[in-house]
Design a protein around this motif. Structure first.
Motif, PDB file in Angstrom:
ATOM      1  N   LEU A 143      19.903   2.255 -46.663  1.00 17.58           N
ATOM      2  CA  LEU A 143      20.488   1.895 -45.376  1.00 17.58           C
ATOM      3  C   LEU A 143      19.608   2.493 -44.295  1.00 17.58           C
ATOM      4  O   LEU A 143      19.384   3.709 -44.280  1.00 17.58           O
ATOM      5  N   VAL A 144      19.112   1.652 -43.414  1.00 21.12           N
ATOM      6  CA  VAL A 144      18.179   2.125 -42.386  1.00 21.12           C
ATOM      7  C   VAL A 144      18.651   1.675 -41.007  1.00 21.12           C
ATOM      8  O   VAL A 144      18.831   0.469 -40.769  1.00 21.12           O
ATOM      9  N   PRO A 145      18.843   2.613 -40.092  1.00 16.43           N
ATOM     10  CA  PRO A 145      19.151   2.244 -38.704  1.00 16.43           C
ATOM     11  C   PRO A 145      17.871   2.195 -37.872  1.00 16.43           C
ATOM     12  O   PRO A 145      16.911   2.917 -38.144  1.00 16.43           O
ATOM     13  N   LEU A 146      17.855   1.341 -36.904  1.00 12.20           N
ATOM     14  CA  LEU A 146      16.819   1.363 -35.871  1.00 12.20           C
ATOM     15  C   LEU A 146      17.538   1.149 -34.547  1.00 12.20           C
ATOM     16  O   LEU A 146      17.856   0.015 -34.177  1.00 12.20           O
ATOM     17  N   ASP A 147      17.865   2.260 -33.892  1.00 15.21           N
ATOM     18  CA  ASP A 147      18.679   2.214 -32.685  1.00 15.21           C
ATOM     19  C   ASP A 147      19.992   1.465 -32.968  1.00 15.21           C
ATOM     20  O   ASP A 147      20.783   1.892 -33.780  1.00 15.21           O
ATOM     21  N   GLU A 148      20.187   0.309 -32.348  1.00 12.99           N
ATOM     22  CA  GLU A 148      21.453  -0.411 -32.480  1.00 12.99           C
ATOM     23  C   GLU A 148      21.563  -1.235 -33.761  1.00 12.99           C
ATOM     24  O   GLU A 148      22.624  -1.746 -34.095  1.00 12.99           O
ATOM     25  N   VAL A 149      20.466  -1.375 -34.503  1.00 14.50           N
ATOM     26  CA  VAL A 149      20.411  -2.236 -35.689  1.00 14.50           C
ATOM     27  C   VAL A 149      20.638  -1.409 -36.950  1.00 14.50           C
ATOM     28  O   VAL A 149      20.167  -0.267 -37.059  1.00 14.50           O
ATOM     29  N   LEU A 150      21.348  -2.003 -37.920  1.00 14.98           N
ATOM     30  CA  LEU A 150      21.548  -1.362 -39.220  1.00 14.98           C
ATOM     31  C   LEU A 150      21.282  -2.387 -40.313  1.00 14.98           C
ATOM     32  O   LEU A 150      21.848  -3.486 -40.300  1.00 14.98           O
ATOM     33  N   VAL A 151      20.395  -2.019 -41.256  1.00 13.93           N
ATOM     34  CA  VAL A 151      20.001  -2.937 -42.328  1.00 13.93           C
ATOM     35  C   VAL A 151      20.175  -2.259 -43.680  1.00 13.93           C
ATOM     36  O   VAL A 151      19.857  -1.076 -43.839  1.00 13.93           O
ATOM     37  N   GLN A 152      20.649  -3.029 -44.643  1.00 16.37           N
ATOM     38  CA  GLN A 152      20.731  -2.573 -46.027  1.00 16.37           C
ATOM     39  C   GLN A 152      19.778  -3.397 -46.883  1.00 16.37           C
ATOM     40  O   GLN A 152      19.746  -4.624 -46.781  1.00 16.37           O
ATOM     41  N   ALA A 153      19.004  -2.722 -47.729  1.00 17.68           N
ATOM     42  CA  ALA A 153      18.153  -3.390 -48.713  1.00 17.68           C
ATOM     43  C   ALA A 153      18.507  -2.857 -50.094  1.00 17.68           C
ATOM     44  O   ALA A 153      18.674  -1.649 -50.277  1.00 17.68           O
ATOM     45  N   VAL A 154      18.639  -3.751 -51.055  1.00 14.57           N
ATOM     46  CA  VAL A 154      18.966  -3.400 -52.437  1.00 14.57           C
ATOM     47  C   VAL A 154      17.975  -4.119 -53.339  1.00 14.57           C
ATOM     48  O   VAL A 154      17.741  -5.322 -53.179  1.00 14.57           O
ATOM     49  N   VAL A 155      17.389  -3.376 -54.290  1.00 10.51           N
ATOM     50  CA  VAL A 155      16.394  -3.973 -55.171  1.00 10.51           C
ATOM     51  C   VAL A 155      16.698  -3.669 -56.627  1.00 10.51           C
ATOM     52  O   VAL A 155      17.303  -2.652 -56.959  1.00 10.51           O
ATOM     53  N   ASP A 156      16.269  -4.583 -57.478  1.00 10.29           N
ATOM     54  CA  ASP A 156      16.301  -4.421 -58.926  1.00 10.29           C
ATOM     55  C   ASP A 156      14.959  -4.931 -59.445  1.00 10.29           C
ATOM     56  O   ASP A 156      14.612  -6.095 -59.226  1.00 10.29           O
ATOM     57  N   LEU A 157      14.213  -4.061 -60.097  1.00  7.78           N
ATOM     58  CA  LEU A 157      12.920  -4.459 -60.663  1.00  7.78           C
ATOM     59  C   LEU A 157      13.171  -5.201 -61.969  1.00  7.78           C
ATOM     60  O   LEU A 157      12.742  -4.808 -63.049  1.00  7.78           O
ATOM     61  N   SER A 158      13.848  -6.314 -61.858  1.00 13.76           N
ATOM     62  CA  SER A 158      14.499  -6.973 -62.985  1.00 13.76           C
ATOM     63  C   SER A 158      13.590  -7.864 -63.809  1.00 13.76           C
ATOM     64  O   SER A 158      13.926  -8.215 -64.933  1.00 13.76           O
TER      65      SER A 158
END
Length: 202
Positions: free
Chosen positions: A97-112
């Motif tokens: 979970l990464v914020p950049l000021d007013e923005v919030l983004v979630q990234a999820v990965v699977d090296l599948s």
């Protein structure tokens, strides 16, 4: 670059000439695609992913940036997959979970080993960032990268702006690159010696 966990891809077409060198163990980050904002984003990916990254691209920017962005993402994905090798000992799953000021983004990965990409981003972003980067290409960049890296990738913009405000496209896209970088950094970390799958392969 290190002799282990590295990838090197040269992709030459009638539209672009791309060189990507990637070292999962770290190193300098040098990016020159001809698209300033894309350079900035790939630098974020290398820096926050803890990767050594060298990207050099000659593209048909007299047409537009599409081929340059797409082919770079393809080569980057192929280099990432090459650097992972058989994936013995990797953590495999990771999220950030990464914020950049007013923005919030979630990234999820699977090296599948199974290419799949889900990308959720708000509508109504400014059509371009800088003179050459179309914001409509961000999804395609992640799709191209995930497909050629053979990973599952989910990128979700959870918050794009203050209520009633127009999203800042620069912040929305940059937070995505930082979140993906942090998730990849954790996913590639070595935690053991075996391939983390009941199948025995990824």
């Amino acid at each position: 670059m290190s002799s282990t966990r590295t990838g090197r891809i040269e992709r030459v077409t009638g539209e672009t000439k791309v060189l990507v060198e990637l070292d999962l163990a770290g190193g300098p980050v040098q990016v020159a695609t001809g698209v300033g904002f894309y350079d900035h984003m790939l630098h974020q990916l290398g820096k926050h992913g803890g990767f050594g990254l060298h990207v050099a691209v000659e593209g048909d920017l007299y047409i537009d940036a599409h081929h340059t962005l797409e082919d770079t993402a393809i080569a980057l994905g192929e280099a990432f997959g090459q650097a992972l090798g058989e994936k013995a000992g990797v953590r495999r799953f990771a999220d950030a979970l990464v914020p950049l000021d007013e923005v919030l983004v979630q990234a999820v990965v699977d090296l599948s080993g199974r290419p799949y990409c889900v990308h959720d981003e708000p509508l109504g972003l400014a059509p371009t960032i800088g003179p050459l980067y179309p914001t409509s290409m961000t999804r395609h960049i992640w799709e191209s990268f995930a497909h050629h890296a053979r990973i599952t990738l989910h990128v979700s913009v959870l918050r794009a702006a203050r209520p009633g405000a127009q999203p800042d496209a620069h912040h929305v896209v940059e937070a995505q690159f930082k979140a993906v970088a942090r998730a990849l950094r954790d996913a590639v970390r070595i935690e053991g010696t075996e391939v983390p799958s009941t199948k025995g392969v990824l």
